[in-house]
Scaffold this motif. Structure first.
Motif, PDB file in Angstrom:
ATOM      1  N   ALA A  40     -52.239 -18.831  73.503  1.00  0.00           N
ATOM      2  CA  ALA A  40     -52.912 -19.892  72.271  1.00  0.00           C
ATOM      3  C   ALA A  40     -52.005 -20.562  71.634  1.00  0.00           C
ATOM      4  N   LEU A  41     -50.709 -19.980  71.521  1.00  0.00           N
ATOM      5  CA  LEU A  41     -49.773 -20.690  70.749  1.00  0.00           C
ATOM      6  C   LEU A  41     -49.236 -22.065  70.835  1.00  0.00           C
ATOM      7  N   THR A  42     -49.090 -22.968  69.878  1.00  0.00           N
ATOM      8  CA  THR A  42     -48.756 -24.163  69.773  1.00  0.00           C
ATOM      9  C   THR A  42     -47.061 -23.941  69.982  1.00  0.00           C
ATOM     10  N   ILE A  43     -46.468 -25.349  70.126  1.00  0.00           N
ATOM     11  CA  ILE A  43     -45.048 -25.334  70.393  1.00  0.00           C
ATOM     12  C   ILE A  43     -44.487 -24.900  68.757  1.00  0.00           C
ATOM     13  N   GLU A  44     -44.987 -25.420  67.838  1.00  0.00           N
ATOM     14  CA  GLU A  44     -44.500 -24.783  66.501  1.00  0.00           C
ATOM     15  C   GLU A  44     -44.801 -23.485  66.239  1.00  0.00           C
ATOM     16  N   GLU A  45     -46.075 -22.737  66.553  1.00  0.00           N
ATOM     17  CA  GLU A  45     -46.005 -21.392  66.540  1.00  0.00           C
ATOM     18  C   GLU A  45     -45.180 -20.536  67.329  1.00  0.00           C
ATOM     19  N   VAL A  46     -44.914 -20.977  68.677  1.00  0.00           N
ATOM     20  CA  VAL A  46     -43.627 -20.319  69.467  1.00  0.00           C
ATOM     21  C   VAL A  46     -42.283 -20.150  68.686  1.00  0.00           C
ATOM     22  N   GLY A  47     -42.188 -21.427  67.912  1.00  0.00           N
ATOM     23  CA  GLY A  47     -41.007 -21.546  67.242  1.00  0.00           C
ATOM     24  C   GLY A  47     -40.976 -20.640  66.105  1.00  0.00           C
ATOM     25  N   ALA A  64     -37.518 -28.549  72.005  1.00  0.00           N
ATOM     26  CA  ALA A  64     -37.085 -29.733  72.913  1.00  0.00           C
ATOM     27  C   ALA A  64     -37.802 -29.760  74.237  1.00  0.00           C
ATOM     28  N   ASN A  65     -37.966 -28.686  74.847  1.00  0.00           N
ATOM     29  CA  ASN A  65     -38.519 -28.424  76.253  1.00  0.00           C
ATOM     30  C   ASN A  65     -40.147 -28.271  75.833  1.00  0.00           C
ATOM     31  N   LYS A  66     -40.463 -28.510  74.798  1.00  0.00           N
ATOM     32  CA  LYS A  66     -42.334 -28.287  74.585  1.00  0.00           C
ATOM     33  C   LYS A  66     -42.870 -26.826  75.329  1.00  0.00           C
ATOM     34  N   VAL A  67     -42.107 -26.043  74.897  1.00  0.00           N
ATOM     35  CA  VAL A  67     -42.644 -24.706  75.324  1.00  0.00           C
ATOM     36  C   VAL A  67     -43.819 -24.212  74.557  1.00  0.00           C
ATOM     37  N   THR A  68     -44.731 -23.945  75.024  1.00  0.00           N
ATOM     38  CA  THR A  68     -46.234 -23.413  74.349  1.00  0.00           C
ATOM     39  C   THR A  68     -46.252 -22.060  74.671  1.00  0.00           C
ATOM     40  N   GLY A  69     -47.115 -21.270  74.047  1.00  0.00           N
ATOM     41  CA  GLY A  69     -47.522 -19.893  74.441  1.00  0.00           C
ATOM     42  C   GLY A  69     -47.979 -19.688  75.783  1.00  0.00           C
ATOM     43  N   LYS A  70     -48.593 -20.712  76.349  1.00  0.00           N
ATOM     44  CA  LYS A  70     -49.199 -20.839  77.643  1.00  0.00           C
ATOM     45  C   LYS A  70     -47.877 -20.642  78.761  1.00  0.00           C
ATOM     46  N   ARG A  71     -47.072 -21.500  78.342  1.00  0.00           N
ATOM     47  CA  ARG A  71     -45.895 -21.624  79.192  1.00  0.00           C
ATOM     48  C   ARG A  71     -45.198 -20.042  79.132  1.00  0.00           C
ATOM     49  N   LEU A  72     -44.943 -19.607  78.067  1.00  0.00           N
ATOM     50  CA  LEU A  72     -44.298 -18.108  78.182  1.00  0.00           C
ATOM     51  C   LEU A  72     -45.335 -17.172  78.783  1.00  0.00           C
ATOM     52  N   TYR A  73     -46.597 -17.334  78.673  1.00  0.00           N
ATOM     53  CA  TYR A  73     -47.451 -16.428  79.061  1.00  0.00           C
ATOM     54  C   TYR A  73     -47.252 -16.444  80.614  1.00  0.00           C
ATOM     55  N   PHE A  74     -47.365 -17.424  81.381  1.00  0.00           N
ATOM     56  CA  PHE A  74     -47.095 -17.476  82.876  1.00  0.00           C
ATOM     57  C   PHE A  74     -45.709 -17.459  83.152  1.00  0.00           C
ATOM     58  N   CYS A  75     -44.975 -17.259  82.212  1.00  0.00           N
ATOM     59  CA  CYS A  75     -43.617 -16.832  82.874  1.00  0.00           C
ATOM     60  C   CYS A  75     -43.660 -15.460  83.359  1.00  0.00           C
ATOM     61  N   GLU A  76     -43.014 -15.042  84.532  1.00  0.00           N
ATOM     62  CA  GLU A  76     -43.145 -14.067  85.276  1.00  0.00           C
ATOM     63  C   GLU A  76     -41.764 -12.963  85.369  1.00  0.00           C
ATOM     64  N   GLU A  77     -40.784 -13.606  85.026  1.00  0.00           N
ATOM     65  CA  GLU A  77     -39.378 -12.990  85.350  1.00  0.00           C
ATOM     66  C   GLU A  77     -38.389 -13.771  84.682  1.00  0.00           C
ATOM     67  N   GLN A 100     -39.791  -9.036  75.621  1.00  0.00           N
ATOM     68  CA  GLN A 100     -40.630  -9.286  74.359  1.00  0.00           C
ATOM     69  C   GLN A 100     -41.940 -10.185  75.057  1.00  0.00           C
ATOM     70  N   ILE A 101     -41.502 -10.868  76.018  1.00  0.00           N
ATOM     71  CA  ILE A 101     -42.887 -11.769  76.249  1.00  0.00           C
ATOM     72  C   ILE A 101     -43.654 -10.693  76.900  1.00  0.00           C
ATOM     73  N   GLU A 102     -43.262  -9.837  77.675  1.00  0.00           N
ATOM     74  CA  GLU A 102     -44.220  -8.735  78.515  1.00  0.00           C
ATOM     75  C   GLU A 102     -44.992  -7.992  77.206  1.00  0.00           C
ATOM     76  N   GLU A 103     -44.492  -7.798  76.097  1.00  0.00           N
ATOM     77  CA  GLU A 103     -45.050  -6.985  75.215  1.00  0.00           C
ATOM     78  C   GLU A 103     -46.202  -7.889  74.495  1.00  0.00           C
ATOM     79  N   TRP A 104     -45.738  -9.317  74.107  1.00  0.00           N
ATOM     80  CA  TRP A 104     -46.998 -10.262  73.620  1.00  0.00           C
ATOM     81  C   TRP A 104     -47.936 -10.506  74.538  1.00  0.00           C
ATOM     82  N   LYS A 105     -47.790 -10.207  75.787  1.00  0.00           N
ATOM     83  CA  LYS A 105     -48.757 -10.547  76.604  1.00  0.00           C
ATOM     84  C   LYS A 105     -49.650  -9.373  76.532  1.00  0.00           C
ATOM     85  N   THR A 106     -49.126  -8.045  76.429  1.00  0.00           N
ATOM     86  CA  THR A 106     -50.000  -7.181  76.375  1.00  0.00           C
ATOM     87  C   THR A 106     -50.938  -6.838  75.023  1.00  0.00           C
TER      88      THR A 106
END
Length: 111
Positions: A40-47, A64-77, A100-106
């Motif tokens: 659910a996080l925006t680019i600024e919230e990811v920052g 710069a790469n416009k990484v949102t929480g959704k993009r982090l969420y779907f990152c698998e490795e 850390q992303i795995e922990e945030w997902k959980t």
């Protein structure tokens, strides 16, 4: 009279521990009550999240790469973090962030 002055001096000291807690109150209010889903996080919230988790070196890169929480969420490795989409140059940093992303997902995210 000196005791009253001392008591008056203690009151501001008692207020000082409250002062550091004050910044946490708006952050908790801004992040609603309890953890939020990573996706659910925006680019600024990811920052802000990266900064809070000691990954501040990645904030500008991810912005710069416009990484949102959704993009982090779907990152698998961690290798995905090193790809063009995210741009993390260091393998150890990518591995640590993936953990850390795995922990945030959980557990969700508290900003």
């Amino acid at each position: 009279a000196d005791l009253n002055v001392s008591t008056t001096l203690v009151a501001p000291s008692a207020a000082s521990p409250t002062t550091p807690a004050t910044p946490h109150t708006p952050a908790a209010a801004a992040g609603t009550t309890g953890p939020r889903p990573l996706k659910a996080l925006t680019i600024e919230e990811v920052g802000r999240l990266l900064t809070a988790a000691d990954f501040e070196k990645l904030v500008e890169l991810f912005r710069a790469n416009k990484v949102t929480g959704k993009r982090l969420y779907f990152c698998e490795e961690y290798a995905e973090l090193m790809g063009e989409e995210f741009g993390v140059a260091s393998k150890p940093v990518a591995r640590e962030l993936m953990e850390q992303i795995e922990e945030w997902k959980t557990n969700g995210v508290v900003l």
